[in-house]
Each structure stands twice: as structure tokens, then as C-alpha cells.
Design a protein around this motif. Structure first.
Motif, mmCIF file in Angstrom:
data_model
loop_
_atom_site.group_PDB
_atom_site.id
_atom_site.type_symbol
_atom_site.label_atom_id
_atom_site.label_comp_id
_atom_site.label_asym_id
_atom_site.label_seq_id
_atom_site.Cartn_x
_atom_site.Cartn_y
_atom_site.Cartn_z
ATOM 1 N N UNK A 178 0.782 -1.229 0.000
ATOM 2 C CA UNK A 178 0.000 0.000 0.000
ATOM 3 C C UNK A 178 0.810 1.273 0.000
ATOM 4 N N UNK A 179 2.061 1.220 -0.461
ATOM 5 C CA UNK A 179 2.867 2.438 -0.525
ATOM 6 C C UNK A 179 2.364 3.340 -1.653
ATOM 7 N N UNK A 180 2.192 4.636 -1.404
ATOM 8 C CA UNK A 180 1.666 5.564 -2.429
ATOM 9 C C UNK A 180 2.760 6.022 -3.383
ATOM 10 N N UNK A 181 3.433 5.063 -4.010
ATOM 11 C CA UNK A 181 4.570 5.383 -4.862
ATOM 12 C C UNK A 181 4.247 5.055 -6.314
ATOM 13 N N UNK A 182 5.149 5.447 -7.214
ATOM 14 C CA UNK A 182 4.977 5.149 -8.623
ATOM 15 C C UNK A 182 5.732 3.893 -9.022
ATOM 16 N N UNK A 183 5.895 3.718 -10.347
ATOM 17 C CA UNK A 183 6.494 2.501 -10.880
ATOM 18 C C UNK A 183 7.910 2.685 -11.418
ATOM 19 N N UNK A 184 8.408 3.909 -11.418
ATOM 20 C CA UNK A 184 9.689 4.128 -12.094
ATOM 21 C C UNK A 184 10.844 3.391 -11.420
ATOM 22 N N UNK A 185 10.875 3.335 -10.083
ATOM 23 C CA UNK A 185 12.020 2.752 -9.382
ATOM 24 C C UNK A 185 12.171 1.265 -9.678
ATOM 25 N N UNK A 186 11.056 0.553 -9.693
ATOM 26 C CA UNK A 186 11.105 -0.890 -9.906
ATOM 27 C C UNK A 186 11.602 -1.223 -11.313
ATOM 28 N N UNK A 187 11.108 -0.494 -12.302
ATOM 29 C CA UNK A 187 11.513 -0.776 -13.680
ATOM 30 C C UNK A 187 12.951 -0.335 -13.937
ATOM 31 N N UNK A 188 13.380 0.749 -13.313
ATOM 32 C CA UNK A 188 14.771 1.181 -13.449
ATOM 33 C C UNK A 188 15.709 0.140 -12.856
ATOM 34 N N UNK A 189 15.387 -0.349 -11.667
ATOM 35 C CA UNK A 189 16.247 -1.328 -11.001
ATOM 36 C C UNK A 189 16.310 -2.639 -11.765
ATOM 37 N N UNK A 190 15.179 -3.067 -12.308
ATOM 38 C CA UNK A 190 15.132 -4.356 -13.010
ATOM 39 C C UNK A 190 15.829 -4.303 -14.364
ATOM 40 N N UNK A 191 15.703 -3.189 -15.080
ATOM 41 C CA UNK A 191 16.258 -3.099 -16.433
ATOM 42 C C UNK A 191 17.686 -2.561 -16.444
ATOM 43 N N UNK A 192 18.013 -1.629 -15.558
ATOM 44 C CA UNK A 192 19.341 -1.041 -15.548
ATOM 45 C C UNK A 192 19.584 -0.146 -16.751
ATOM 46 N N UNK A 193 20.600 0.724 -16.652
ATOM 47 C CA UNK A 193 20.978 1.557 -17.777
ATOM 48 C C UNK A 193 20.246 2.886 -17.828
ATOM 49 N N UNK A 194 20.461 3.597 -18.922
ATOM 50 C CA UNK A 194 19.854 4.903 -19.177
ATOM 51 C C UNK A 194 18.635 4.700 -20.060
ATOM 52 N N UNK A 195 17.443 5.009 -19.536
ATOM 53 C CA UNK A 195 16.208 4.652 -20.233
ATOM 54 C C UNK A 195 15.158 5.746 -20.162
ATOM 55 N N UNK A 196 14.300 5.753 -21.190
ATOM 56 C CA UNK A 196 13.036 6.468 -21.118
ATOM 57 C C UNK A 196 11.975 5.428 -20.774
ATOM 58 N N UNK A 197 11.316 5.602 -19.639
ATOM 59 C CA UNK A 197 10.315 4.642 -19.166
ATOM 60 C C UNK A 197 8.944 5.290 -19.304
ATOM 61 N N UNK A 198 8.062 4.630 -20.067
ATOM 62 C CA UNK A 198 6.718 5.157 -20.289
ATOM 63 C C UNK A 198 5.696 4.357 -19.485
ATOM 64 N N UNK A 199 4.708 5.082 -18.930
ATOM 65 C CA UNK A 199 3.667 4.476 -18.106
ATOM 66 C C UNK A 199 2.321 4.728 -18.786
ATOM 67 N N UNK A 200 1.653 3.656 -19.197
ATOM 68 C CA UNK A 200 0.468 3.768 -20.041
ATOM 69 C C UNK A 200 -0.815 3.640 -19.230
ATOM 70 N N UNK A 201 -1.915 4.240 -19.712
ATOM 71 C CA UNK A 201 -3.175 4.218 -18.974
ATOM 72 C C UNK A 201 -3.709 2.826 -18.674
ATOM 73 N N UNK A 202 -3.347 1.817 -19.495
ATOM 74 C CA UNK A 202 -3.817 0.449 -19.218
ATOM 75 C C UNK A 202 -2.973 -0.250 -18.155
ATOM 76 N N UNK A 203 -2.009 0.457 -17.570
ATOM 77 C CA UNK A 203 -1.180 -0.114 -16.526
ATOM 78 C C UNK A 203 0.116 -0.721 -17.015
ATOM 79 N N UNK A 204 0.281 -0.846 -18.329
ATOM 80 C CA UNK A 204 1.511 -1.420 -18.875
ATOM 81 C C UNK A 204 2.635 -0.383 -18.830
#
Length: 256
Positions: A140-166
Motif C-alpha cells: 500500500x505504498x503511495x509510490x509510482x512505478x519508475x524505481x522498480x523498472x529502473x532497477x530491473x532493467x538497468x541503464x539509461x532509459x526512457x520509461x513510459x507508463x500507459x493508462x492500461x497499466x503497462x
């Protein structure tokens, strides 16, 4: 023994658009990079069927349900491990409250180690998605998704968050000399202070209706920064970071 090594991350522009209060209505985008500071998780079979966890404190319990550390408790459940395991963690920097996504690095690294312990492959996408499920839905943490995807993928990235949750992760492809110049232009300092971002992010989410235009501009900055880096144009990056910071400071009193 299995040891996972998961990087911390620095976010340049777009932070806040990874909150569901924004991306459920329109696409969010963050440009970030992982850095050479890591979270280490060691997992080993325990001689009995108990569970021993070592972090800032030590727990030894009979079942996963008795584990007090919420991330470990839910990760054991997700990985389907009932006992007979020892988990220890270490980090290159203070593991909480430094603004480098350490909690998500811990969760991603723990899941990676637990699946490897079970001889089960877990893709980057699966690790990031499950880490989001644990932190956001289960804890129930009121956080976003950027940290998890950054940690899992690594590197310099543009991370997009879509309305369908993907979530989609696009590497920033640029000249190695540009990356070297960018890295040599960055200074990062430890202030000796730490804090939890949860209250600030909750306030940012609550204020999203009034701040939607500001967040939309930050998303555009993330898209523009990718183009600038891939075109080897570094002179505009400082002003873009400054604009993003000025926008973000308007969203919550506790931002800075």
C-alpha cells in the motif's frame, strides 16, 4: 549461496508522472539512469526449516506470515517459499530515504535471488511487475512505478507508463563520448539526511488534478531529453533539469 546485485537509480526528468493519479488518464514518462551504487541480497539454504532475515535488525521465525519486514514477507509469498532459508542484505549507501530508489532495488534484488534459489528464470519485466505488486498493491505504498523498472532493467532509459497499466522501457542510445561527458558533468552528494518519500508522493497524488498541466510538461521534458541525448546535444540538458525541478517544487511543499 546466491547473491544478487541490483543498481540504485537517479531520475532526471518526469518524476511524478509514474503515479497512477496521472498515468491512468494519460501517458507518463520518466528519463532516468541506474548508477554504480548497489543493493546486495544473499540467499542461502538454512539447516532447519526456519526463516532468518538480516537487515538493520535480525528476525528468525517459523513461517513467512510471521516475518515483520513487509517486503520480505510478501516476496516469500510471491516466490512460493515456505521456510528453510536465510536472507541477508547490504548496500553501498544508506538503504532508505536517500532518494535513489533503494527500497525498489531491495525488492527487485530479493525477488531475483529468490527465483534463482528456486532455479526459476524471471525476466526483467516480471521482476519489475512483481516488485510493483508487492510495494504498491500489497504494502500500500503511495509510490509510482519508475524505481522498480529502473532497477530491473538497468541503464539509461526512457520509461513510459500507459493508462492500461503497462510499462515500456526504451534505452537511450547515444554516443559513448556523450555519456562520458554527461557523467563527468554530474556531481552527487550525500547530505547526511534521509527521509521517506511516501508522505510527499501521497500529497503529490492528491494534488494531481491541480498539477496535471505541470506534470504533462514534465513528461514532455522526458521525451525531449531523450532526443537531446541521442542527438549529442548536451548544452540544453542543464536548463531542462532546472525547468523540471522548478515545476516539481510547485507540486508539494515537502518536495525540497
Amino acid at each position: 549461496m546466491i547473491v544478487s546485485k541490483t543498481p540504485m537509480r537517479m531520475s532526471f526528468v518526469g518524476g511524478g508522472s509514474d503515479l497512477p493519479a496521472f498515468y491512468r488518464e494519460e501517458m507518463g514518462a520518466v528519463l532516468s539512469t541506474t548508477i554504480d551504487k548497489y543493493m546486495y541480497i544473499a540467499v542461502n539454504r538454512k539447516f532447519d526449516q526456519k526463516i532468518r532475515i538480516s537487515y538493520s535488525r535480525t528476525e528468525e521465525v517459523e513461517t513467512p506470515q510471521q516475518v515483520e519486514h513487509p517486503l520480505v514477507r510478501h516476496a516469500l509469498d510471491v516466490a512460493g517459499i515456505d521456510g528453510g532459508i536465510e536472507i541477508a542484505s547490504m548496500a553501498d549507501i544508506p538503504s532508505r530515504g536517500t532518494g535513489l530508489g533503494s527500497s525498489s532495488a531491495y525488492t527487485v534484488g530479493l525477488l531475483n535471488a529468490l527465483f534463482a534459489y528456486r532455479n526459476e528464470y524471471a525476466s526483467k519485466e516480471r521482476l519489475a511487475r512483481l516488485a510493483c505488486e508487492i510495494e504498491i498493491e500489497r504494502c500500500g505504498d503511495p509510490i509510482g512505478k519508475q524505481d522498480q523498472y529502473a532497477a530491473a532493467h538497468g541503464g539509461l532509459n526512457l520509461i513510459r507508463f500507459h493508462p492500461d497499466g503497462s510499462v515500456s522501457v526504451d534505452p537511450v542510445i547515444c554516443d559513448p563520448n556523450v555519456l562520458a561527458r554527461l557523467e563527468s558533468s554530474l556531481l552527487v552528494f550525500y547530505t547526511g539526511r534521509s527521509r521517506s518519500a511516501s508522505a510527499i508522493l501521497a500529497d503529490q497524488s492528491d494534488g494531481m488534478p491541480a498539477n496535471r498541466a505541470l506534470t504533462r510538461r514534465m513528461v514532455q521534458l522526458a521525451l525531449d531529453l531523450k532526443e537531446e541525448l541521442e542527438s549529442s546535444r548536451l548544452d540544453s540538458i542543464g536548463p531542462m533539469l532546472d525547468e523540471n525541478w522548478c515545476l516539481k517544487r510547485q507540486m508539494s511543499e515537502g518536495i525540497s
